[in-house]
Design a protein around this motif. Structure first.
Motif, mmCIF file in Angstrom:
data_model
loop_
_atom_site.group_PDB
_atom_site.id
_atom_site.type_symbol
_atom_site.label_atom_id
_atom_site.label_comp_id
_atom_site.label_asym_id
_atom_site.label_seq_id
_atom_site.Cartn_x
_atom_site.Cartn_y
_atom_site.Cartn_z
ATOM 1 N N SER A 126 0.780 -1.335 0.121
ATOM 2 C CA SER A 126 0.102 -0.053 0.032
ATOM 3 C C SER A 126 0.848 1.188 0.045
ATOM 4 O O SER A 126 0.280 2.452 -0.087
ATOM 5 N N THR B 293 2.168 2.141 -3.893
ATOM 6 C CA THR B 293 1.236 2.361 -4.979
ATOM 7 C C THR B 293 0.633 3.858 -4.945
ATOM 8 O O THR B 293 0.809 4.596 -3.840
ATOM 9 N N THR B 294 0.031 4.407 -5.850
ATOM 10 C CA THR B 294 -0.614 5.625 -5.851
ATOM 11 C C THR B 294 -1.609 5.826 -4.522
ATOM 12 O O THR B 294 -2.359 5.329 -4.726
ATOM 13 N N THR C 279 -9.353 0.546 -5.669
ATOM 14 C CA THR C 279 -8.231 -0.256 -6.729
ATOM 15 C C THR C 279 -7.962 1.001 -7.772
ATOM 16 O O THR C 279 -7.036 0.856 -8.352
ATOM 17 N N SER D 12 -5.001 3.104 -6.421
ATOM 18 C CA SER D 12 -3.829 2.141 -5.998
ATOM 19 C C SER D 12 -3.341 1.357 -7.222
ATOM 20 O O SER D 12 -2.194 1.495 -7.491
ATOM 21 N N ASP D 13 -4.209 0.866 -7.977
ATOM 22 C CA ASP D 13 -3.612 -0.009 -9.046
ATOM 23 C C ASP D 13 -4.851 0.024 -10.267
ATOM 24 O O ASP D 13 -5.606 -0.805 -10.517
ATOM 25 N N HIS E 273 -4.675 -0.680 -13.264
ATOM 26 C CA HIS E 273 -4.601 -1.862 -14.458
ATOM 27 C C HIS E 273 -5.372 -2.923 -13.902
ATOM 28 O O HIS E 273 -5.505 -3.882 -14.723
ATOM 29 N N SER E 274 -5.777 -2.986 -12.750
ATOM 30 C CA SER E 274 -6.787 -4.245 -12.404
ATOM 31 C C SER E 274 -8.265 -3.991 -12.225
ATOM 32 O O SER E 274 -8.724 -4.210 -10.976
#
Length: 616
Positions: A262, A265-266, A324, A327-328, A330-331
């Motif tokens: 955590s 990530t952004t 999501t 943080s990610d 792409h998922s």
């Protein structure tokens, strides 16, 4: 008696500077007089500082090391950390940090206890002796000397008067017996005077010795305060050294541990709840990340979802989607199957912007444009306001309106007309700035809500006129896996009406992935067609016509029959899990229902406001 008191007051009035009394001034030189004047202030200073320092002590005064440490707040903190540490995994980062923090708090408590014991021994006790014993003894001797000198002066006055009376006795015709008595009295007074003089000399010598002793030890008394600062400096140095050692060890352990996912990530604060310009500049984007991601996911699988943007998604799913997204990104494929959660994430982003997408600065201009009744003038006013939007806001608003226009083309299936879309999304795109609310401003909230819906509805209906040109929804290329085939919004120039609105054609609507099922397609209505050219209105449509008029949209077919064939209803609906409802109101009924609610609330608010203003 009164004569003696008057004489005493005259002596005090004739005294010199502060602390200089006639009884002692005759025995003291100028230097000792200055020393005498410093006695009382020195006593007060030592007493006040000693009391204040005593109040600053955290431990039990006079206790030994162990008892003092147990009473310190730092020791209580260390004990609490030790109890909390036992409940954690000793190998976890938090467990290790808490364990070392517990140890350092214990160490700091012992350093503090040592500091207080040293302070008490080397500063507090000497100051207490100075203020309670040494200086009071000197001041007491001074008072004794003053009393002896005063008594001596009084006795000398009596002796002088007795000698005068004894010398004038024969001349007054008194007998020899009275003369003898007067002579005896004079002799007794002389003996008393000699004895008192001896006491005065003795007390004077002792007082002068005390003053000389105080003068020689003034530097030692000043050292008490210097020593106080030295003890404090040593305490802080020892505490700082201990903290630096532990902090270095903690940081080394933290750097050696695997970084938490955590933390790499952004952070969500860079996506939700930050100004649009800051978000775009920080991530180097033209379209906000949540807007592009949600639009592409909805284009992929949500365009025919009934009640999109109106039905709420599960709170846990929506929270996980927002996390999501931050943080990610792409998922996000797993969320494509829940269009309501995607729509909720888009609404949440727009609602959490510090300033609405359509900006506070242009709020009044949007309201003025919405209040125009003539469609052409309203469209021209909207174009002028759009041109004044900041570049970032204009680009994102154009992107969003192009998508919403495509969503409205599927209104037969998803039940989301431009009016319905504006009702659920309008308050998230534009809201009034916060002002120190007067009653008139509060009363206008319902009116402004209806006007905001009218503005957003007009932007959706006239999206191709207000925002001309094609658009590639996958503008960043980051969500290629989410983008459906043909994500560009394109309209041939030949299909644009003179009024600027474009008509949907069967080719413009992407075919569904499943086996096509024939549906009833309404005949297109020209943009310039007058209202009488529409199909005969049903009872429900006549009710809707009473709502304040909005600009007509060529993409909204209001002549749909009230009921469709059973086969057509089955073909239009798909299983939607928990989001599917047994029945939904028609788009016209829904917009009319909400508009009536706004109107009733406004009338009710204005009625009670006027009623309160009437004289009682």
């Amino acid at each position: 008696m009164m004569k003696r008191q008057l004489h005493r007051m005259r002596q005090l009035a004739q005294s010199g500077s502060l602390g200089r009394t006639p009884e002692t001034a005759e025995f003291l030189g100028e230097d000792l007089l200055q020393v005498e004047q410093r006695l009382e202030p020195a006593k007060r200073a030592a007493h006040n500082v000693q009391k204040r320092l005593q109040a600053c002590m955290q431990g039990q005064s006079g206790a030994d090391m162990d008892k003092r440490v147990k009473k310190l707040p730092l020791m209580a903190l260390s004990t609490t950390m030790a109890e909390s540490f036992r409940e954690l995994d000793p190998d976890s980062s938090m467990g290790k940090a808490l364990e070392m923090s517990c140890a350092i708090q214990n160490q700091l408590a012992r350093i503090l206890a040592e500091f207080e014991m040293t302070l008490e021994r080397d500063v507090l006790q000497p100051l207490s002796r100075l203020s309670e014993e040494e200086l009071p003894a000197i001041l007491k001797r001074k008072k004794s000397l003053q009393k002896l000198v005063s008594d001596w002066n009084t006795l000398k006055s009596r002796l002088s008067q007795a000698a005068k009376n004894s010398g004038s006795g024969p001349g007054l015709g008194r007998g020899p017996g009275s003369h003898t008595t007067a002579g005896n009295k004079v002799e007794m007074l002389k003996e008393e005077e000699e004895e008192l003089k001896r006491k005065v000399e003795q007390c004077k010598d002792e007082y002068l010795a005390d003053l000389y002793h105080f003068a020689t030890k003034e530097d030692s008394y000043a050292n008490y305060f210097i020593h106080l600062l030295e003890i404090q400096a040593d305490y802080h140095r020892r505490s700082l050294s201990s903290l630096d050692t532990v902090l270095a060890e903690l940081k080394d352990n933290q750097n050696q541990a695997d970084p938490c996912p955590s933390m790499t990530t952004t952070p969500s604060s860079r996506v939700y709840g930050v100004p649009l310009q800051s978000h775009l500049q920080e991530l180097g984007r033209d379209i906000a990340l949540p807007i592009e991601a949600c639009v592409l996911m909805l284009l992929s699988e949500g365009m025919k979802e009934e009640g999109l943007f109106r039905l709420a998604a599960g709170a846990s799913v929506l929270k996980r989607l927002k996390q999501t997204m931050a943080s990610d990104p792409h998922s996000l494929e797993e969320f494509c199957s829940d269009p309501h959660a995607v729509a909720g994430a888009l609404k949440s982003y727009l609602r959490e912007l510090p300033e609405p997408l359509m900006t506070f600065g242009l709020y009044d201009d949007w309201m003025r444009a919405a209040s125009l009744k003539e469609p052409g003038a309203r469209l021209e006013a909207l174009q002028e306001v759009c041109s004044r939007l900041p570049r970032e806001n204009l680009g994102n608003l154009r992107y969003l309106m192009k998508f919403l226009a495509q969503l409205a083309e599927q209104q037969e299936v998803n039940k989301m007309t431009p009016s319905n879309i504006a009702i659920v999304l309008g308050p998230n795109l534009l809201w009034p700035p916060e002002r120190e609310g007067d009653q008139a401003q509060l009363d206008a909230v319902s009116v402004s809500s209806i006007q905001v819906v009218g503005v957003v509805e007009a932007l959706i209906q006239d999206a191709d006129t207000l925002f001309p040109g094609d658009i590639n929804f996958n503008v960043s290329g980051l969500f290629s896996a989410l983008a459906p085939q043909g994500t560009a919004s394109s309209k041939p120039a030949s299909e644009e009406s003179p009024g600027g609105s474009s008509m949907p054609t069967p080719a413009a609507t992407p075919a569904p992935a499943a086996t096509p099922v024939p549906t009833a397609t309404p005949a297109p209505v020209p943009a310039a067609a007058p209202a009488p050219a529409l199909a005969p209105a049903t009872a429900k449509e006549r009710t809707e016509s009473e709502v304040p008029p909005r600009s007509a949209s060529p993409k909204v077919n209001r002549s749909l029959p009230e009921t469709a064939a059973p086969g057509e209803d089955v073909a239009r609906k798909r299983p939607q899990g928990s989001h599917q409802k047994e029945s939904l109101p028609a788009p016209t009924d829904f917009s009319c229902f909400l508009a009536n609610i706004f109107f009733v609330r406004l009338v009710n608010k204005l009625f009670w406001t006027k009623l309160e203003q009437l004289p009682k």
